[in-house]
Design an enzyme around this catalytic site. Structure first.
Site, short mmCIF file in Angstrom:
data_model
loop_
_atom_site.label_atom_id
_atom_site.label_comp_id
_atom_site.label_asym_id
_atom_site.label_seq_id
_atom_site.Cartn_x
_atom_site.Cartn_y
_atom_site.Cartn_z
N ASP A 62 0.84 -1.17 0.00
CA ASP A 62 0.00 0.00 0.00
C ASP A 62 0.89 1.24 0.00
OD1 ASP A 62 -2.59 1.04 0.09
OD2 ASP A 62 -2.32 1.57 2.19
N THR A 95 -2.95 5.55 -4.31
CA THR A 95 -1.85 6.31 -3.71
C THR A 95 -0.55 6.10 -4.47
OG1 THR A 95 -1.54 4.51 -2.14
CG2 THR A 95 -2.84 6.36 -1.40
N THR A 96 -0.28 4.86 -4.85
CA THR A 96 0.96 4.60 -5.58
C THR A 96 0.91 5.30 -6.93
OG1 THR A 96 0.83 2.42 -4.58
CG2 THR A 96 2.54 2.75 -6.21
N ASP A 392 -9.37 0.04 1.61
CA ASP A 392 -9.33 0.49 0.21
C ASP A 392 -10.64 0.13 -0.48
OD1 ASP A 392 -6.77 1.27 0.61
OD2 ASP A 392 -5.87 0.08 -0.99
P1 ADP Z 1 -2.53 2.16 -6.04
O1 ADP Z 1 -1.90 2.41 -4.70
O2 ADP Z 1 -2.21 3.26 -7.00
O3 ADP Z 1 -3.99 1.86 -5.94
P2 ADP Z 1 -2.19 -0.61 -6.77
O4 ADP Z 1 -1.01 -1.43 -6.41
O5 ADP Z 1 -3.47 -0.89 -6.08
O6 ADP Z 1 -1.79 0.89 -6.62
O7 ADP Z 1 -2.40 -0.77 -8.33
C1 ADP Z 1 -3.38 -0.10 -9.03
C2 ADP Z 1 -3.18 -0.29 -10.51
O8 ADP Z 1 -3.37 -1.67 -10.88
C3 ADP Z 1 -4.20 0.50 -11.29
O9 ADP Z 1 -3.55 1.16 -12.35
C4 ADP Z 1 -5.14 -0.57 -11.81
O10 ADP Z 1 -5.77 -0.19 -13.02
C5 ADP Z 1 -4.23 -1.73 -12.00
N1 ADP Z 1 -4.95 -3.01 -12.04
C6 ADP Z 1 -5.80 -3.50 -11.12
N2 ADP Z 1 -6.29 -4.69 -11.50
C7 ADP Z 1 -5.73 -4.97 -12.70
C8 ADP Z 1 -5.80 -6.08 -13.61
N3 ADP Z 1 -6.57 -7.13 -13.36
N4 ADP Z 1 -5.07 -6.01 -14.72
C9 ADP Z 1 -4.29 -4.95 -14.97
N5 ADP Z 1 -4.14 -3.91 -14.15
C10 ADP Z 1 -4.86 -3.90 -13.03
MG MG Z 2 -4.95 0.22 -5.12
#
Ligand code: ADP
Ligand code: MG
Length: 544
Positions: A62, A95-96, A392
């Site tokens: 996270d 957030t990332t 989240d």
């Molecule tokens: P954040 O802290 O930004 O929410 P995450 O590690 O949760 O970071 O990653 C979010 C990213 O992963 C987003 O760009 C989202 O579109 C992408 N994502 C989520 N599920 C999938 C999936 N099944 N295939 C491809 N990308 C995905």
């Molecule tokens: Mg996320």
């Protein structure tokens, strides 16, 4: 007199960096922060293990948790940590993304500064691009209604896929959607509002992750105060009292002189009488359950037990408020004011043993506007990561509930934005065009990082994505599990629009703010606190 002493603006030896030196050092500090979380982005992102000086361990991917835990020194780096915090407060997810977007905007700006494009031009172009990006985002939005549970669950699942709890995400998505649906309320303008303070999360180690569930009611982490009390009360009538069921001690030290045994008797009898009256007051209101925010005297406990009134003492204020919401009871400050009208209701109040502790479950409330989620899991670290993931999920579902708008993930929206922004840049021309183009390229960091983290070749993926979007496939994104470019709407990779909107604006704000700084001067203030003069100048406050 005048002219005798030279005018010194800065004390000798003050640390100061100016011009490009300051800009490059700020940019590289901020980029270092962005790079530190980049490898965690997306479903195939890695986790970080954070170990503090006490040896406590947090394992997470996270973004905001990582950045909150690491010790950041550089002021520009701190600004990126703020980006993550704002993103977390506003939408709980993304957030990332927000942080690496800010890092990439700065990286592109650095290259422009090296080509002697003035930071003011870059900032101006970035602002124009962000404005345009918001419009494009609105055009891309897909509608969702509060009754569309399946889509809401898809949103919750997307937010959890990158977490280590991914295996249980169907169950957790269901829990999140149920909880949000239960507490959502329509305000006077007919708009949905979700206050996630009304969702109580209780963590108890033990059992398995799959035992995590929602309760239409409240869990109070306390047991009934007396063994004579019932373990289960059906059709509960619940009193919430803020004052103690104790005989008040005097504020000042008083001495009571007792000269013969009968006086002692009378004194004790009077005390007993007062406590008895208090219990009678509770009983006469019709209550069979009592939650008291303060203490309950031993003797009062005994009488309450005799009357079969299930009583809990020293309940947290926040729990009292949630109980009021869930059961419809009024919080009564003076016991004397308690009447039948103040009582709340629940089908069942029950003492249950979870792991080694007894807890009170207030369940099946009529119209619960406050609900609980009981998190179970094998170890503390697992429970904490479930907590963060659920947090989240609850946030994204709430936000989607409120706004009713979604966009697709997997880098699809980022690529569409990049495409549209490049067209826009060409239509603007002039120097800003370069900055808007840079902004457009910065958007591509999302699919790039997603692919890198999945072990795919980011260049191949980018080329394919660009082609797909040029051909009008606006939902085309990267499926990080198969490595193929696919339709993210069909794959149900969905995110609330607010996550993207907020990430765009906080990343732009932070980048512009950092770009506009051309002078970094060590100031006094309380933040440093190292010098011998520390205490008398401490009022100004530090960096945050
Ligand atoms: P954040 O802290 O930004 O929410 P995450 O590690 O949760 O970071 O990653 C979010 C990213 O992963 C987003 O760009 C989202 O579109 C992408 N994502 C989520 N599920 C999938 C999936 N099944 N295939 C491809 N990308 C995905
Ligand atoms: Mg996320």
């Amino acid at each position: 007199m005048i002219g005798q002493t030279p005018i010194l603006i800065l004390k000798e030896g003050t640390r100061r960096e100016k011009g490009k030196g300051a800009q490059f050092s700020n940019i590289s500090a901020a980029r270092a922060i962005a790079d530190s979380v980049r490898s965690t982005l997306g479903p195939r992102g890695m986790d970080k293990m954070l170990v503090d000086s006490m040896g406590d361990v947090v394992i997470t991917n996270d973004g905001v948790t990582i950045l909150k835990e690491i010790d950041v020194e550089h002021p520009a780096a701190k600004m990126l940590v703020e980006v993550a915090k704002t993103q977390d407060e506003e939408c709980g997810d993304g957030t990332t993304t927000a942080v690496i977007l800010a890092g990439e905007l700065l990286k592109k700006a650095e290259a422009l500064i090296e080509q002697n494009v003035h930071p003011t031009v870059i900032s101006g172009g970035y602002r124009m691009a962000a404005q345009k990006a918001r419009e494009v985002l609105d055009d891309l939005a897909i509608n969702v209604t509060p009754s569309d549970r399946e889509t809401l669950k898809d949103i919750a699942r997307t937010s959890m896929i990158s977490k280590s709890v991914a295996a249980s995400r169907n169950l957790l998505a269901d829990v999140a959607v149920n909880a949000v649906t239960a507490v959502a309320e329509k305000n006077s303008d007919g708009k949905w509002e979700v206050d996630d303070d009304n969702i109580q999360v209780v963590k108890k180690q033990g059992g398995s992750m799959d035992d995590t569930h929602m309760i239409a009611g409240i869990i109070v982490d306390k047991e009934a105060v007396h063994p004579a009390m019932p373990k289960k009360v059906e059709n509960a009538k619940i009193a919430l009292v803020d004052s103690a069921l104790e005989v008040k001690k005097t504020e000042i030290d008083a001495k009571i002189e007792i000269t013969d045994p009968s006086q002692l008797q009378a004194f004790l009898a009077e005390e007993e009488n007062m406590l008895k009256k208090m219990v009678e007051k509770v009983k006469s209101s019709g209550a069979n359950v009592l939650f008291c925010q303060k203490g309950i005297d031993d003797l009062a406990q005994h009488y309450l037990g005799k009357e079969k009134i299930y009583s809990v003492r020293r309940v947290k204020k926040s729990d009292m408020e949630k109980l009021a919401k869930a059961t419809g009871a009024n919080l009564v400050t003076k016991l004397d004011d308690l009447t039948a009208d103040d009582l709340g209701t629940a089908c069942l109040v029950e003492e249950k043993k979870i792991a080694d502790d007894k807890m009170t479950f207030v369940t099946d409330c009529k119209n619960p506007k406050a609900v609980s989620i009981l998190i179970r899991g094998g170890t503390e670290h697992v429970i904490d990561e479930i907590d963060r993931s659920l947090n989240d999920a609850i946030s994204v579902v709430s936000v989607a509930f409120e706004d009713g708008k979604l966009v697709t993930g997997g880098g699809s929206t980022a690529i569409e934005l990049a495409l549209k922004l490049r067209d826009y840049a060409a239509s603007i021309g002039g120097r800003e065009q370069i900055a808007i183009d840079a902004f457009a390229s910065a958007m591509e960091v999302v699919p790039t990082a997603l692919s890198e983290n999945a072990g795919l070749d980011p260049i191949d993926v980018l080329i394919e994505l660009r082609q797909a979007h040029k051909a009008g496939k606006k939902y085309a994104g990267i499926n990080v599990f198969t490595g193929k470019v696919t339709d993210m709407k069909k794959e149900r990779v969905l995110e609330p629009i607010r996550v993207g909107r907020q990430a765009l604006s906080s990343a732009t704000d932070a980048a512009v703010m950092i770009l506009r700084i051309d002078d970094v001067i060590a100031s006094k203030g309380g933040g440093g606190g190292k010098g011998p003069k520390g205490p008398d100048m401490g009022d100004e406050g530090g960096m945050d």
